[in-house]
Design an enzyme around this catalytic site. Structure first.
Site, PDB file in Angstrom:
ATOM      1  N   ASP A  97       0.849  -1.194   0.000  1.00 25.99           N
ATOM      2  CA  ASP A  97       0.000   0.000   0.000  1.00 25.99           C
ATOM      3  C   ASP A  97       0.884   1.244   0.000  1.00 25.99           C
ATOM      4  O   ASP A  97       1.830   1.338   0.787  1.00 25.99           O
ATOM      5  CB  ASP A  97      -0.896  -0.023   1.250  1.00 25.99           C
ATOM      6  CG  ASP A  97      -1.984   1.036   1.200  1.00 25.99           C
ATOM      7  OD1 ASP A  97      -2.435   1.388   0.099  1.00 25.99           O
ATOM      8  OD2 ASP A  97      -2.395   1.503   2.285  1.00 25.99           O
ATOM      9  N   HIS A  98       0.604   2.192  -0.875  1.00 27.89           N
ATOM     10  CA  HIS A  98       1.372   3.435  -0.978  1.00 27.89           C
ATOM     11  C   HIS A  98       2.867   3.183  -1.145  1.00 27.89           C
ATOM     12  O   HIS A  98       3.682   3.622  -0.344  1.00 27.89           O
ATOM     13  CB  HIS A  98       1.129   4.347   0.236  1.00 27.89           C
ATOM     14  CG  HIS A  98      -0.262   4.874   0.314  1.00 27.89           C
ATOM     15  ND1 HIS A  98      -0.752   5.837  -0.549  1.00 27.89           N
ATOM     16  CD2 HIS A  98      -1.280   4.572   1.144  1.00 27.89           C
ATOM     17  CE1 HIS A  98      -2.017   6.102  -0.244  1.00 27.89           C
ATOM     18  NE2 HIS A  98      -2.358   5.333   0.775  1.00 27.89           N
ATOM     19  N   HIS A 189      -7.590   9.935   4.772  1.00 27.89           N
ATOM     20  CA  HIS A 189      -6.847   8.949   5.550  1.00 27.89           C
ATOM     21  C   HIS A 189      -6.884   9.286   7.047  1.00 27.89           C
ATOM     22  O   HIS A 189      -6.914  10.459   7.431  1.00 27.89           O
ATOM     23  CB  HIS A 189      -5.363   8.930   5.128  1.00 27.89           C
ATOM     24  CG  HIS A 189      -5.098   8.312   3.797  1.00 27.89           C
ATOM     25  ND1 HIS A 189      -4.767   9.056   2.690  1.00 27.89           N
ATOM     26  CD2 HIS A 189      -5.087   7.026   3.391  1.00 27.89           C
ATOM     27  CE1 HIS A 189      -4.552   8.241   1.669  1.00 27.89           C
ATOM     28  NE2 HIS A 189      -4.746   7.001   2.069  1.00 27.89           N
ATOM     29  N   HIS A 217      -9.464   4.806  -0.453  1.00 31.89           N
ATOM     30  CA  HIS A 217      -8.541   4.851   0.682  1.00 31.89           C
ATOM     31  C   HIS A 217      -9.217   5.643   1.799  1.00 31.89           C
ATOM     32  O   HIS A 217     -10.064   6.489   1.540  1.00 31.89           O
ATOM     33  CB  HIS A 217      -7.225   5.523   0.277  1.00 31.89           C
ATOM     34  CG  HIS A 217      -6.357   4.655  -0.569  1.00 31.89           C
ATOM     35  ND1 HIS A 217      -5.071   4.316  -0.223  1.00 31.89           N
ATOM     36  CD2 HIS A 217      -6.588   4.042  -1.758  1.00 31.89           C
ATOM     37  CE1 HIS A 217      -4.549   3.530  -1.152  1.00 31.89           C
ATOM     38  NE2 HIS A 217      -5.453   3.361  -2.100  1.00 31.89           N
ATOM     39  N   GLY A 218      -8.833   5.382   3.036  1.00 37.94           N
ATOM     40  CA  GLY A 218      -9.467   6.070   4.159  1.00 37.94           C
ATOM     41  C   GLY A 218     -10.881   5.585   4.393  1.00 37.94           C
ATOM     42  O   GLY A 218     -11.765   6.339   4.804  1.00 37.94           O
ATOM     43  N   ASN A 240     -10.181   0.453   1.690  1.00 35.48           N
ATOM     44  CA  ASN A 240      -9.065   0.284   2.620  1.00 35.48           C
ATOM     45  C   ASN A 240      -9.531   0.684   4.014  1.00 35.48           C
ATOM     46  O   ASN A 240     -10.054   1.791   4.206  1.00 35.48           O
ATOM     47  CB  ASN A 240      -7.886   1.162   2.210  1.00 35.48           C
ATOM     48  CG  ASN A 240      -7.214   0.687   0.942  1.00 35.48           C
ATOM     49  OD1 ASN A 240      -7.677  -0.258   0.304  1.00 35.48           O
ATOM     50  ND2 ASN A 240      -6.128   1.328   0.574  1.00 35.48           N
TER      51      ASN A 240
END
Length: 296
Positions: A97-98, A189, A217-218, A240
């Site tokens: 991730d990222h 996030h 995301h978040g 996520n």
């Protein structure tokens, strides 16, 4: 081949269930649900997440983000994810991730990850497309999936979000060949409450331009009802979720230490977190799964 998707069906007696992101998002998009990308920080939580997925009979994506990688090297995380995946009875994706550099993505692929997310969202559109496309090509050559991000998802009490432009999203998806695309549509996030809510008109505008599976995301900051609704009525196939589960882990740890002033052995302490973390992960997985998740 550790990336062979041949055994990625739900349930059953499966010897190896290491799956790519595409393996699990394809059925999710077709059947109208989303898969949970659960953010891992160590062995205890990732093990609880796989147990939760098995209890629900649904796939799960184990995610190693920047703070996890700062604590534990990628080759070690790859081995941990792989051991859990190969013993599981449901598909398990080992996901970076990222990832912020090509080198980080390459090390993850060499370490047995089945999916990498390259985050070029802070860079100009053309650079993001070029960099993400190059990493997607590298991943695909290794039989690994690639997720990219267009627009910028900010952080609670930190950098502000920059919403995804539908036209740019279409160009990004077409030019990079990514298997999944993270979008910025009101998500943040590290948000500790559910007061927000996603920008549905922007999601619909992106969907009108793109066919690639979408990622939020978040996800912890999205109201659970909206999370479930969008999982079943949109192209969002992956949420996520990290903060919700970290909060359960932290609170449970405090409870164990408060209840027993004499306990000092870390295995004894952490073993008592298994049940609450697994229970919270089951709720997260089920809430965005198929309507009859228990029957999968």
């Amino acid at each position: 081949d550790p990336h062979d998707p041949g055994n990625s069906g739900h349930g059953g007696q499966v010897q190896m269930t290491r799956a790519t992101l595409s393996d699990v998002l394809g059925p999710a998009l077709q059947e109208g649900y989303a898969v949970a990308g659960l953010v891992c920080l160590g062995w205890e939580d990732m093990r609880a997440y796989v147990r939760a997925a098995e209890a629900e009979g649904l796939p799960v994506i184990l995610q190693a983000g920047p703070s996890c990688r700062k604590h534990t090297p990628l080759p070690v995380l790859g081995a941990m994810f792989g051991a859990l995946a190969e013993a599981a009875g449901v598909p398990v994706v080992a996901h970076l991730d990222h990832g912020y550099t090509e080198d980080e993505c390459r090390i993850a692929i060499e370490s047995g990850f089945t999916s990498v997310m390259y985050d070029g969202s802070r860079t100009p559109l053309r650079q993001n497309i070029d960099d993400t496309g190059r990493i997607a090509e590298m991943a695909h050559a290794a039989g690994v999936s690639c997720e990219g991000e267009i627009g910028f998802v900010g952080y609670a009490d930190g950098e502000a979000s920059k919403g995804t432009d539908p036209g740019e999203a279409a160009e990004f998806a077409r030019s990079t060949g990514v298997d999944a695309m993270a979008i910025s549509v009101g998500n943040v996030h590290l948000q500790q409450n559910h007061e927000g809510g996603l920008d549905v008109p922007r999601i619909r505008a992106i969907e009108a331009e793109c066919t690639v599976p979408l990622v939020i995301h978040g996800g912890s900051g999205v109201p659970p009802e909206q999370r479930g609704d969008l999982a079943r009525t949109s192209r969002i196939c992956k949420f996520n979720i990290g903060t919700d589960l970290r909060m359960v882990f932290g609170r449970s740890l405090r409870d164990v230490l408060a209840e027993d002033a004499d306990v000092f052995d870390r295995v004894a302490i952490l073993s008592r977190l298994d049940d609450p973390v697994e229970a919270a992960a089951r709720i997260a997985i089920r809430s965005i799964g198929p309507k009859r998740g228990e029957n999968q």
